[in-house]
Structure formats: C-alpha cells, structure tokens
Write a protein that holds these residues in place. Structure first.
Motif, PDB file in Angstrom:
ATOM      1  N   LEU A  32     -32.894   4.595   0.031  1.00  0.00           N
ATOM      2  CA  LEU A  32     -31.577   5.072   0.449  1.00  0.00           C
ATOM      3  C   LEU A  32     -30.677   5.250  -0.769  1.00  0.00           C
ATOM      4  O   LEU A  32     -30.877   4.610  -1.799  1.00  0.00           O
ATOM      5  CB  LEU A  32     -30.931   4.081   1.415  1.00  0.00           C
ATOM      6  CG  LEU A  32     -31.678   3.857   2.732  1.00  0.00           C
ATOM      7  CD1 LEU A  32     -31.070   2.690   3.491  1.00  0.00           C
ATOM      8  CD2 LEU A  32     -31.652   5.117   3.570  1.00  0.00           C
ATOM      9  N   SER A  33     -29.674   6.105  -0.625  1.00  0.00           N
ATOM     10  CA  SER A  33     -28.722   6.309  -1.711  1.00  0.00           C
ATOM     11  C   SER A  33     -27.415   5.596  -1.394  1.00  0.00           C
ATOM     12  O   SER A  33     -27.158   5.214  -0.248  1.00  0.00           O
ATOM     13  CB  SER A  33     -28.450   7.801  -1.930  1.00  0.00           C
ATOM     14  OG  SER A  33     -27.549   8.280  -0.955  1.00  0.00           O
ATOM     15  N   HIS A  35     -24.692   6.919  -1.172  1.00  0.00           N
ATOM     16  CA  HIS A  35     -23.869   7.814  -0.349  1.00  0.00           C
ATOM     17  C   HIS A  35     -24.180   7.675   1.137  1.00  0.00           C
ATOM     18  O   HIS A  35     -23.387   8.095   1.964  1.00  0.00           O
ATOM     19  CB  HIS A  35     -24.059   9.267  -0.770  1.00  0.00           C
ATOM     20  CG  HIS A  35     -23.636   9.523  -2.176  1.00  0.00           C
ATOM     21  ND1 HIS A  35     -22.324   9.560  -2.556  1.00  0.00           N
ATOM     22  CD2 HIS A  35     -24.367   9.730  -3.286  1.00  0.00           C
ATOM     23  CE1 HIS A  35     -22.256   9.789  -3.863  1.00  0.00           C
ATOM     24  NE2 HIS A  35     -23.480   9.896  -4.324  1.00  0.00           N
ATOM     25  N   GLU A  36     -25.325   7.102   1.465  1.00  0.00           N
ATOM     26  CA  GLU A  36     -25.702   7.028   2.872  1.00  0.00           C
ATOM     27  C   GLU A  36     -25.814   5.622   3.431  1.00  0.00           C
ATOM     28  O   GLU A  36     -26.027   5.448   4.627  1.00  0.00           O
ATOM     29  CB  GLU A  36     -27.022   7.767   3.105  1.00  0.00           C
ATOM     30  CG  GLU A  36     -28.217   7.194   2.370  1.00  0.00           C
ATOM     31  CD  GLU A  36     -29.475   8.025   2.552  1.00  0.00           C
ATOM     32  OE1 GLU A  36     -29.647   8.649   3.605  1.00  0.00           O
ATOM     33  OE2 GLU A  36     -30.284   8.046   1.607  1.00  0.00           O
ATOM     34  N   ALA A  37     -25.620   4.596   2.582  1.00  0.00           N
ATOM     35  CA  ALA A  37     -25.760   3.223   3.070  1.00  0.00           C
ATOM     36  C   ALA A  37     -24.941   2.268   2.217  1.00  0.00           C
ATOM     37  O   ALA A  37     -24.592   2.579   1.076  1.00  0.00           O
ATOM     38  CB  ALA A  37     -27.228   2.810   3.050  1.00  0.00           C
ATOM     39  N   ARG A  61     -26.696   1.781   7.438  1.00  0.00           N
ATOM     40  CA  ARG A  61     -26.600   3.213   7.153  1.00  0.00           C
ATOM     41  C   ARG A  61     -25.224   3.711   7.553  1.00  0.00           C
ATOM     42  O   ARG A  61     -24.705   3.377   8.614  1.00  0.00           O
ATOM     43  CB  ARG A  61     -27.668   3.979   7.886  1.00  0.00           C
ATOM     44  CG  ARG A  61     -29.062   3.665   7.352  1.00  0.00           C
ATOM     45  CD  ARG A  61     -30.098   4.471   8.068  1.00  0.00           C
ATOM     46  NE  ARG A  61     -29.988   5.855   7.666  1.00  0.00           N
ATOM     47  CZ  ARG A  61     -30.949   6.517   7.018  1.00  0.00           C
ATOM     48  NH1 ARG A  61     -32.071   5.929   6.744  1.00  0.00           N
ATOM     49  NH2 ARG A  61     -30.772   7.758   6.688  1.00  0.00           N
ATOM     50  N   ILE A  63     -24.353   7.146   7.410  1.00  0.00           N
ATOM     51  CA  ILE A  63     -24.481   8.462   8.041  1.00  0.00           C
ATOM     52  C   ILE A  63     -25.901   8.654   8.515  1.00  0.00           C
ATOM     53  O   ILE A  63     -26.829   8.053   7.981  1.00  0.00           O
ATOM     54  CB  ILE A  63     -24.094   9.615   7.093  1.00  0.00           C
ATOM     55  CG1 ILE A  63     -24.968   9.598   5.840  1.00  0.00           C
ATOM     56  CG2 ILE A  63     -22.631   9.546   6.738  1.00  0.00           C
ATOM     57  CD1 ILE A  63     -24.782  10.796   4.957  1.00  0.00           C
ATOM     58  N   LYS A  64     -26.063   9.485   9.496  1.00  0.00           N
ATOM     59  CA  LYS A  64     -27.399   9.812   9.952  1.00  0.00           C
ATOM     60  C   LYS A  64     -27.357  11.230  10.473  1.00  0.00           C
ATOM     61  O   LYS A  64     -26.535  11.556  11.328  1.00  0.00           O
ATOM     62  CB  LYS A  64     -27.843   8.831  11.039  1.00  0.00           C
ATOM     63  CG  LYS A  64     -29.314   8.884  11.302  1.00  0.00           C
ATOM     64  CD  LYS A  64     -29.760   7.635  12.029  1.00  0.00           C
ATOM     65  CE  LYS A  64     -31.265   7.636  12.100  1.00  0.00           C
ATOM     66  NZ  LYS A  64     -31.776   6.374  12.539  1.00  0.00           N
ATOM     67  N   GLY A  65     -28.202  12.067   9.927  1.00  0.00           N
ATOM     68  CA  GLY A  65     -28.217  13.472  10.327  1.00  0.00           C
ATOM     69  C   GLY A  65     -28.748  13.676  11.729  1.00  0.00           C
ATOM     70  O   GLY A  65     -29.345  12.800  12.339  1.00  0.00           O
TER      71      GLY A  65
END
Length: 66
Positions: A32-33, A35-37, A61, A63-65
């Motif tokens: 994970l990056s 920016h997302e977690a 997390r 965000i999640k697409g």
C-alpha cells in the motif's frame, strides 16, 4: 525488527523490517502507499516518516476504488 501488521478487513501480516524502518515502510511491505492507507498505533494515526517503535500495528485503507 518483527512487526505484526493487521490490515483491517484484509488480514494479518508478519513483517521483518530493517531496524531503521518507518511506518511508510510498513505500508510498502503490505503493498500500500501512503496516499491510500494510514498506520495506527494504539488506535491513533502515526506519521509515515516516523521510525517504527511498535511491535503491532493496524493499517486502515483510506480509499478504495470501485
């Protein structure tokens, strides 16, 4: 340094990190990056550039697409 990392909703990982690892390195180790977690220690977010000083962390997390 051995760290147990629980990625909420996705499972637990046993990580073997370098002695000078940061919480950003924890995220990278579980794919994970920053920016997302976020990493939580004692249910509080910690900065990604802070050296790891806990043997157990949780990752949430952001965000999640879809």
């Amino acid at each position: 340094m051995d760290v147990t990392c629980e990625v909420l909703g996705e499972g637990t990982h046993e990580l073997d990190l370098a002695a000078d690892a940061t919480y950003g390195d924890v995220l990278a180790a579980v794919g994970l990056s920053t920016h997302e977690a976020s990493v939580l220690v004692d249910d509080r977010p910690v900065p990604e550039d802070r050296p790891v000083d806990a043997d157990s962390v949780r990752v949430i997390r952001l965000i999640k697409g879809g």
